[in-house]
Design an enzyme around this catalytic site. Structure first.
Site, PDB file in Angstrom:
ATOM      1  N   ASP A  66       3.219  -6.978   1.695  1.00 34.84           N
ATOM      2  CA  ASP A  66       2.271  -5.774   3.154  1.00 34.84           C
ATOM      3  C   ASP A  66       2.711  -4.647   3.629  1.00 34.84           C
ATOM      4  O   ASP A  66       2.547  -4.137   4.636  1.00 34.84           O
ATOM      5  CB  ASP A  66       1.829  -6.887   4.226  1.00 34.84           C
ATOM      6  CG  ASP A  66       0.372  -6.561   5.125  1.00 34.84           C
ATOM      7  OD1 ASP A  66      -0.595  -5.404   4.308  1.00 34.84           O
ATOM      8  OD2 ASP A  66       0.363  -6.900   5.528  1.00 34.84           O
ATOM      9  N   TYR A  89       2.864   9.786   6.306  1.00 35.20           N
ATOM     10  CA  TYR A  89       3.187   9.900   4.608  1.00 35.20           C
ATOM     11  C   TYR A  89       4.277   8.607   4.358  1.00 35.20           C
ATOM     12  O   TYR A  89       5.408   8.759   4.735  1.00 35.20           O
ATOM     13  CB  TYR A  89       4.252  11.183   4.672  1.00 35.20           C
ATOM     14  CG  TYR A  89       4.096  11.191   2.861  1.00 35.20           C
ATOM     15  CD1 TYR A  89       2.922  11.756   2.106  1.00 35.20           C
ATOM     16  CD2 TYR A  89       5.183  11.850   2.288  1.00 35.20           C
ATOM     17  CE1 TYR A  89       3.352  11.778   0.712  1.00 35.20           C
ATOM     18  CE2 TYR A  89       5.880  12.599   1.127  1.00 35.20           C
ATOM     19  CZ  TYR A  89       4.495  12.303   0.642  1.00 35.20           C
ATOM     20  OH  TYR A  89       4.754  12.497  -0.981  1.00 35.20           O
ATOM     21  N   HIS A 122       0.940  -1.384   0.063  1.00 37.24           N
ATOM     22  CA  HIS A 122       0.159   0.052   0.110  1.00 37.24           C
ATOM     23  C   HIS A 122       1.183   1.087  -0.012  1.00 37.24           C
ATOM     24  O   HIS A 122       2.181   1.374   0.676  1.00 37.24           O
ATOM     25  CB  HIS A 122      -1.202   0.300   0.980  1.00 37.24           C
ATOM     26  CG  HIS A 122      -1.471  -1.606   1.378  1.00 37.24           C
ATOM     27  ND1 HIS A 122      -2.721  -1.810   1.098  1.00 37.24           N
ATOM     28  CD2 HIS A 122      -1.516  -2.518   2.581  1.00 37.24           C
ATOM     29  CE1 HIS A 122      -2.715  -3.490   1.339  1.00 37.24           C
ATOM     30  NE2 HIS A 122      -1.994  -3.216   2.791  1.00 37.24           N
TER      31      HIS A 122
END
Length: 296
Positions: free
Chosen positions: A252, A58, A38
Site C-alpha cells: 500500500d 511528489y 500508488h
C-alpha cells in the site's frame, strides 16, 4: 481519459512514506510481487481531480522502485489512486518507462470504449478498481456488473476498495460477477473484533468462492497495533486457510491518508509473521500474483 481537474499546485495534506530504506528480516523469494501501491507525479503534469479528498507529496516511480528493491520485490502492481479520477496517465507513464516489471489496475469511465480497454491491456493493465469506500467519488458497485462482462474476455479482474461492514450488499453483488474479484485491505474489517465477528465471517464466506481473491495489505488500516499487527494475523491465517491460492500481498506504498506511516520493511516482516509456512509465502508473493496479473 481524464476528468475535470484543478491545475494549480496544491499543498500536500497527508503524510508521506518512511523514506528510510532497510532490508526486512524475512528474505522474499525470487519473483516476489508487491500487488498494491500508488505513485504521485508532478502536479504540473498530473493535476489532481478537483474533488480529490487528499493531496500527496511528489512521490514518483523511482522512489517506489527503490523501496521495492530494499524489501526484495521483483514485480509490482500500480493501482490508480482515487484522487486522479479516471486520468490514469501517471500510472501508465510509470509503467511505460520500463524501469520495473509492472502491471496496472486502473479507474475508467463506465462507458469506456472497447478500443481503450485494448490499449490499456497492451500497456499492462489487468484490472479495474471499484471504489465504494473512499471519500473521493469513483466507480461504484452499480458499475461492477457491466464492466465485469466487458473485461471478461481480456482476463482482467475487478478490485474492490470496500467496507464490508458498511456495505453488506456488496458481498452479494461480488458473488454474481463472472470475473475474479479482489478485495483489498481485509475489506476494512476491524481486526480487534476477531475472526468470529459477523463482519469477518461475511468476508470469510466470500473466500469459499473460487473467483474471490484477497490482498493481505493495509494492516494499519484495520488495526490499532504496531507491526506485525498481532490482531491481524488470525484474519490473514483464516483467509489463507480457505483461499491460499487466492491471496496476494501489498505494501500500500506510500500509505495514503493514514494517521501513522510504518516502514515497509516492517510490513514485509508482518506478512512473514502472518504466513509462516514457506510454501504458502511463495504462493502469496510469487505464484498467485503471476496468475492474477498475467506476469510472463
Amino acid at each position: 481519459m481524464g476528468d475535470s481537474s484543478v491545475h494549480s499546485r496544491r499543498p500536500a495534506t497527508i503524510l508521506g512514506p518512511d523514506r528510510s530504506l532497510r532490508k526486512p528480516k524475512v528474505k522474499f523469494p525470487v519473483g516476489a510481487c508487491d500487488c498494491h501501491a500508488h505513485v504521485f507525479g508532478s502536479q504540473d503534469e498530473y493535476p489532481y481531480a478537483g474533488h480529490a479528498a487528499y493531496i500527496a507529496e511528489y512521490l514518483p516511480v523511482d522512489a517506489y522502485i527503490s523501496m521495492l528493491r530494499s524489501i526484495g520485490c521483483m514485480r509490482a502492481v500500480l493501482v490508480q489512486p482515487s484522487v486522479y479520477g479516471t486520468d490514469n496517465r501517471c500510472l501508465l507513464d510509470a509503467m511505460a518507462a520500463g524501469k520495473f516489471d509492472f502491471r496496472g489496475v486502473v479507474v475508467v469511465d463506465p462507458k469506456v470504449s472497447d478500443a481503450e480497454l485494448l490499449e490499456l491491456h497492451a500497456a499492462g493493465v489487468r484490472g479495474i478498481r471499484i471504489n465504494a469506500a473512499s471519500h473521493t467519488p469513483g466507480l461504484r458497485m452499480e458499475h461492477a456488473r457491466e464492466l465485469a462482462h466487458r473485461i471478461e474476455r481480456l482476463g482482467w479482474h475487478l478490485q474492490f476498495f470496500i467496507n464490508i461492514t458498511a456495505n453488506s450488499a456488496a458481498a452479494d453483488e461480488i458473488l454474481r460477477l463472472p470475473v475474479p474479484c479482489v478485495i483489498d485491505h481485509f475489506g476494512h474489517v476491524r481486526a480487534e473484533k476477531g475472526i468470529h465477528s459477523p463482519e469477518f465471517q461475511a468476508l470469510l464466506e466470500l473466500a469459499h468462492h473460487d473467483h474471490v481473491w484477497f490482498k493481505l495489505s493495509g494492516g494499519y488500516r484495520v488495526s490499532h497495533l504496531l507491526p506485525p499487527f498481532a490482531d491481524v494475523a488470525p484474519l490473514a491465517q483464516a483467509l489463507m486457510g480457505v483461499a491460499a491460492d487466492r491471496c496476494v500481498f501489498g505494501t500500500d506504498w506510500p500509505h495514503p491518508n493514514v494517521g501513522r506511516v510504518d516502514n515497509d520493511a516492517d510490513l514485509a516482516d508482518a506478512l512473514a509473521e502472518w504466513v509462516q509456512d514457506e510454501t504458502l509465502l511463495h504462493k502469496v508473493l510469487v505464484e498467485n500474483p503471476a496468475r492474477l496479473y498475467q506476469f510472463d
